[in-house]
Design an enzyme around this catalytic site. Structure first.
Site, PDB file in Angstrom:
ATOM      1  N   SER A 216       0.839  -1.193   0.000  1.00 11.58           N
ATOM      2  CA  SER A 216       0.000   0.000   0.000  1.00 11.58           C
ATOM      3  C   SER A 216       0.879   1.250   0.000  1.00 11.58           C
ATOM      4  O   SER A 216       1.667   1.429  -0.921  1.00 11.58           O
ATOM      5  CB  SER A 216      -0.964  -0.043   1.188  1.00 11.58           C
ATOM      6  OG  SER A 216      -1.991   0.908   1.050  1.00 11.58           O
ATOM      7  N   GLU A 341      -9.177  -5.372  -3.844  1.00  9.84           N
ATOM      8  CA  GLU A 341      -8.581  -4.199  -3.223  1.00  9.84           C
ATOM      9  C   GLU A 341      -9.629  -3.265  -2.618  1.00  9.84           C
ATOM     10  O   GLU A 341      -9.409  -2.657  -1.583  1.00  9.84           O
ATOM     11  CB  GLU A 341      -7.764  -3.409  -4.262  1.00  9.84           C
ATOM     12  CG  GLU A 341      -6.521  -4.097  -4.771  1.00  9.84           C
ATOM     13  CD  GLU A 341      -5.351  -3.994  -3.811  1.00  9.84           C
ATOM     14  OE1 GLU A 341      -5.502  -3.374  -2.742  1.00  9.84           O
ATOM     15  OE2 GLU A 341      -4.285  -4.547  -4.133  1.00  9.84           O
ATOM     16  N   HIS A 439      -7.563  -5.909   0.524  1.00 10.28           N
ATOM     17  CA  HIS A 439      -6.312  -5.141   0.546  1.00 10.28           C
ATOM     18  C   HIS A 439      -5.499  -5.502   1.787  1.00 10.28           C
ATOM     19  O   HIS A 439      -5.997  -5.428   2.896  1.00 10.28           O
ATOM     20  CB  HIS A 439      -6.701  -3.659   0.555  1.00 10.28           C
ATOM     21  CG  HIS A 439      -5.572  -2.690   0.527  1.00 10.28           C
ATOM     22  ND1 HIS A 439      -4.720  -2.573  -0.542  1.00 10.28           N
ATOM     23  CD2 HIS A 439      -5.171  -1.759   1.441  1.00 10.28           C
ATOM     24  CE1 HIS A 439      -3.847  -1.603  -0.291  1.00 10.28           C
ATOM     25  NE2 HIS A 439      -4.097  -1.103   0.905  1.00 10.28           N
TER      26      HIS A 439
END
Length: 533
Positions: A216, A341, A439
């Site tokens: 990320s 995600e 995610h």
């Protein structure tokens, strides 16, 4: 996690944590450039935790480039993590339960790192440097799923680091243009890599065999380090997990210098400070109050922004040109994203209402919204796992397209291979059906830290997947190639655009929409954002 995952209030904690005091601790010792350390045994690994790599960025050092650590006398205990950088601390957030989130104290005095090495003495081992996520407003190297012991037991040295976040890490002022730039969080990461170069041999590591890795915001940081002149020669390979998939074309989610400076003006006006020195003299509560007064909500379309920016010193003013012209730190890259995600980031992830869907497409995709509505119509049947909505497929394909667009440009000038993946395995746990392959969910499989959440009903299959995925990562850290004996073949991503599926299956990822991918790649290549027109 991405900025939308950090839409909870960025209320900077006021809990101060002092520097770890010297105290008698029995355990393995080593000497680094600033003094002696004593660590702790952790299974078949040895951990050295909470090591300062830069002086505290407080008082007159706030919003300055990282300064050298003052040496200490005697033996310093390195048996606990240092405090996280200032942020709000929450026990859970959507699919991210406790093992994915920071806990404990926070402090401005947070520039520390952690090192794990194999228990059996060795030297010249490859090194993995981990950069945490958190949307540049949260996160910490002490997050449980980032524990490096299981990786170190397999014959590498693992380093994780804290770096300044929020307005403490990304402040932009015109006065900074001629004093080494801003982007203090990125500068911290570079300083940590310099620390690794100077000191990693004391832990058995080889400073010439460093792989930077992050997820990320940590993955975006990996991209920034590949663009940063100051990071040249400090790493040999790079891993970016969920780092380009939801980015903004070739700017890689960087703000412009002008926008960043406007945000700083609004912060200083709200704080009643005219100069950097006046702002440095303010307390953290005063700055926090000014931050909210200036509209500082992570993910907000207006107000103070807290992401890195193109400053012309730490990072190039035109990242797209740097990429196209080959002005970057060229290394082998492993890159990928998760299949879902957006499941924890977007409350409308599985919407099925036509009006709301059209509004979403228009707001996010601008000039190609109508075309995408045709390519991903609501009337078409979609997998039950996607809730009958086109959204999961569209967001997944957008991530793949962004990765393809970046990779195509990078491959024009790169001398090194690229490996790409999509993570599809659904981690068991709360609302697994809703969040699916969310995610960050591949991270505990990579680090083999599934045991950090004993309440999740993991099976032998989860541990089997973890062994395979971790083997790919270890091979890449050791050789620059994830392939190895007994593993399904992972082809290089090139003209064939070979993307592998990790998790549910191990092999070619097949569910791409070629026409939609081409449209999205063209959209990104033309400089459009995936977050709006």
């Amino acid at each position: 996690m991405f900025r939308t995952a950090c839409s909870f209030a960025f209320a900077l904690s006021l809990i101060a944590s002092p520097v770890i005091a010297e105290r008698p601790v029995v355990g393995p010792t080593t000497r680094i450039s600033s003094g002696r350390l004593v660590g702790v045994r952790q299974g078949d690994a040895i951990a050295y935790l909470g090591i300062p790599y830069a002086a505290p960025p407080i008082g007159p050092n706030r919003w300055r480039s990282p300064r050298a650590v003052a040496p200490w006398k005697g033996v310093r205990a390195a048996d606990r993590f240092g405090p996280s950088c200032p942020q709000s601390i929450v026990p859970s957030l959507g699919p991210w339960t406790h093992e994915y989130l920071p806990s404990g104290d926070t402090s401005e005095d947070c520039l520390s790192l952690n090192v794990w090495r194999p228990r059996t003495a060795s030297k010249n081992l490859p090194v993995l440097v981990w950069i945490h996520g958190g949307g540049f407003t949260s996160g910490s190297a002490s997050v449980p799923v980032y524990d490096g012991a299981a990786m170190a037991e397999k014959g590498i040295v693992v380093v994780s680091l804290n770096y300044r976040i929020g307005f403490l890490g990304s402040l932009a002022r015109p006065e900074l243009r001629n004093s080494g730039g801003g982007n203090f969080g990125i500068q911290d990461q570079i300083e940590a890599l310099r620390w690794v170069r100077r000191n990693i041999a004391a832990f058995g590591g080889d400073s010439r065999r460093v792989t930077i890795s992050g997820q990320s915001a940590g993955a975006f940081s990996v991209h920034y380090l590949m663009l940063a002149p100051g990071a040249r020669g400090l790493f040999r390979q790079a891993i970016a997990q969920s780092g380009v998939g939801l980015g903004t074309g070739y700017d890689l989610w960087l703000d412009s210098r002008e926008n960043a400076e406007r945000s700083a003006v609004s912060l200083f006006e709200a704080a009643g400070a005219r100069t950097l020195d006046e702002a440095r003299a303010l307390s953290l509560p005063q700055l926090t109050s000014a931050y909210f007064k200036a509209g500082g909500i992570p993910g907000s379309p207006s107000g103070f922004k807290t992401k890195p920016y193109a400053d012309g010193a730490v990072l190039p003013l035109d990242p797209a040109a740097a990429l196209k012209e080959g002005r970057y730190n060229d290394v082998p890259v492993l890159i990928g994203l998760t299949a879902d995600e957006g499941s924890g980031l977007n409350p409308s992830y599985r919407l099925t209402d036509q009006v709301r869907y059209e509004r979403f497409l228009s707001a996010r995709y601008g000039v190609i919204a109508s075309r995408l509505g045709t390519l991903y119509p609501l009337a078409k049947p979609y997998p039950a796992a996607d809730g009958g909505s086109p959204m999961p497929s569209l967001i997944r394909d957008s991530g793949i397209a962004a990765t393809v667009a970046w990779s195509k440009e990078r491959n024009r000038t790169s001398r090194f291979p690229l490996y790409a993946y999509v993570w599809t395995h659904v981690e068991p746990g709360p609302e697994a059906t809703r969040y699916a392959a969310f995610h960050t969910s591949e991270v505990p499989y990579v680090f083999a830290t599934l045991g950090k959440a004993p309440e999740r009903p993991f099976t032998r299959e989860d541990w089997r997947i973890s062994r395979i995925v971790q083997s790919y990562w270890l091979n890449f850290v050791k050789t620059g190639d994830p392939n190895g004996a007994g593993l399904p073949r992972w082809p290089v991503f090139g003209a064939n655009r070979a993307i592998v599926e990790l998790g549910g299956n191990f092999g070619e990822y097949r569910s791409r929409n070629a026409e939609a991918e081409a449209a999205l790649v063209e959209h990104i290549t033309n400089g459009h954002s995936l977050f709006g027109p």
